[in-house]
Scaffold this motif. Structure first.
Motif, mmCIF file in Angstrom:
data_model
loop_
_atom_site.group_PDB
_atom_site.id
_atom_site.type_symbol
_atom_site.label_atom_id
_atom_site.label_comp_id
_atom_site.label_asym_id
_atom_site.label_seq_id
_atom_site.Cartn_x
_atom_site.Cartn_y
_atom_site.Cartn_z
ATOM 1 N N MET A 30 19.424 29.470 -6.053
ATOM 2 C CA MET A 30 20.106 30.713 -5.690
ATOM 3 C C MET A 30 19.915 31.829 -6.728
ATOM 4 S SD MET A 30 21.624 30.176 -2.761
ATOM 5 C CE MET A 30 22.995 31.299 -2.676
ATOM 6 N N LYS A 31 18.917 31.697 -7.570
ATOM 7 C CA LYS A 31 18.664 32.729 -8.582
ATOM 8 C C LYS A 31 18.562 34.097 -7.900
ATOM 9 C CE LYS A 31 15.207 34.171 -11.908
ATOM 10 N NZ LYS A 31 13.866 33.929 -12.439
ATOM 11 N N ASN A 32 19.265 35.077 -8.445
ATOM 12 C CA ASN A 32 19.264 36.465 -7.937
ATOM 13 C C ASN A 32 19.771 36.592 -6.502
ATOM 14 O OD1 ASN A 32 18.205 37.522 -10.375
ATOM 15 N ND2 ASN A 32 16.161 36.901 -9.738
ATOM 16 N N THR A 33 20.460 35.582 -6.001
ATOM 17 C CA THR A 33 21.032 35.634 -4.652
ATOM 18 C C THR A 33 22.535 35.814 -4.799
ATOM 19 O OG1 THR A 33 19.284 34.158 -3.888
ATOM 20 C CG2 THR A 33 21.183 34.449 -2.429
ATOM 21 N N PHE A 34 23.049 36.922 -4.293
ATOM 22 C CA PHE A 34 24.432 37.318 -4.536
ATOM 23 C C PHE A 34 25.423 36.811 -3.488
ATOM 24 C CE2 PHE A 34 21.855 40.296 -6.883
ATOM 25 C CZ PHE A 34 22.535 40.417 -8.082
ATOM 26 N N ILE A 35 24.923 36.299 -2.372
ATOM 27 C CA ILE A 35 25.833 35.853 -1.318
ATOM 28 C C ILE A 35 25.753 34.330 -1.185
ATOM 29 C CG2 ILE A 35 25.946 37.976 0.045
ATOM 30 C CD1 ILE A 35 23.625 37.062 1.697
ATOM 31 N N PRO A 36 26.879 33.665 -0.961
ATOM 32 C CA PRO A 36 26.828 32.217 -0.745
ATOM 33 C C PRO A 36 26.093 31.930 0.560
ATOM 34 C CG PRO A 36 29.053 33.050 -0.391
ATOM 35 C CD PRO A 36 28.223 34.202 -0.875
ATOM 36 N N LEU A 37 25.320 30.879 0.553
ATOM 37 C CA LEU A 37 24.510 30.548 1.729
ATOM 38 C C LEU A 37 24.685 29.096 2.137
ATOM 39 C CD1 LEU A 37 21.120 32.220 0.691
ATOM 40 C CD2 LEU A 37 22.809 33.115 2.302
ATOM 41 N N ASP A 38 24.513 28.847 3.424
ATOM 42 C CA ASP A 38 24.324 27.500 3.944
ATOM 43 C C ASP A 38 22.837 27.363 4.238
ATOM 44 O OD1 ASP A 38 27.055 27.032 3.877
ATOM 45 O OD2 ASP A 38 27.329 27.127 6.056
ATOM 46 N N LEU A 39 22.244 26.271 3.784
ATOM 47 C CA LEU A 39 20.836 25.984 4.061
ATOM 48 C C LEU A 39 20.782 24.877 5.108
ATOM 49 C CD1 LEU A 39 21.075 27.036 0.999
ATOM 50 C CD2 LEU A 39 18.730 26.274 0.853
ATOM 51 N N ILE A 40 20.039 25.144 6.162
ATOM 52 C CA ILE A 40 19.931 24.210 7.286
ATOM 53 C C ILE A 40 18.479 23.744 7.340
ATOM 54 C CG2 ILE A 40 20.184 23.939 9.777
ATOM 55 C CD1 ILE A 40 22.164 26.410 9.605
ATOM 56 N N TYR A 41 18.262 22.456 7.081
ATOM 57 C CA TYR A 41 16.912 21.895 7.033
ATOM 58 C C TYR A 41 16.551 21.346 8.403
ATOM 59 C CZ TYR A 41 17.768 22.290 2.035
ATOM 60 O OH TYR A 41 18.063 22.776 0.787
#
Length: 165
Positions: A98-109
């Motif tokens: 999440m480097k330089n990513t300001f919003i929390p994310l869900d990752l769906i594989y």
């Protein structure tokens, strides 16, 4: 009379040019955020095993190495009905951070058959911690943090993708 008109025209043009130059100088510098605004490049429908639509999303597509390396970095917000799909040529375990990513994310594989095989929920913004998945995937869909749970997504739900070429 002709000289006065020419003189007036020259002064007027000089004033306009000076005004434009001053406004350009006062313009705030472009930021990384400005360079990375949303561009719709496709649509995704997430459907359950009964083929009921759970969610419809507009997505950006990360196909190139540069797009995949940047992902959603520098974004400050993302609308609920949007996401980014990472498209790979082969199935294999994937590693994100999440480097330089300001919003929390869900990752769906998602595997090569478009079935969801794993989740990484509520990834911490700005973290350099590696987010691996253990089951080979060919696609990774990033959405706002908390949406996997809110939408009731489960393993073996599927994606129907309509992506621009």
């Amino acid at each position: 009379m002709k000289n006065k008109r020419l003189q007036f025209t020259g002064i007027l043009l000089s004033g306009i040019l000076l005004f434009c130059a001053c406004n350009e100088e006062n313009k705030p510098p472009e930021t990384e955020f400005d360079k990375h605004s949303f561009t719709k490049e496709g649509q995704i429908y997430i459907v359950n095993t009964e083929k009921d639509t759970l969610k419809h999303l507009e997505v950006e597509v990360a196909k190139t190495a540069q797009e995949q390396a940047t992902g959603l970095m520098f974004r400050r917000t993302m609308k609920e009905n949007r996401g980014m799909i990472f498209v790979y040529f082969t199935e294999r375990p994937r590693y994100f951070y999440m480097k330089n990513t300001f919003i929390p994310l869900d990752l769906i594989y998602v595997n090569g058959e478009n079935k969801i095989v794993e989740f990484n929920e509520n990834a911490t913004p700005l973290s350099k911690e590696t987010l691996p998945n253990n089951i080979p995937s060919q696609f990774v869909l990033e959405v706002n943090g908390g949406k996997v749970s809110e939408w009731g997504l489960q393993l073996n739900d599927s994606l129907i993708m309509h992506l621009e070429e």
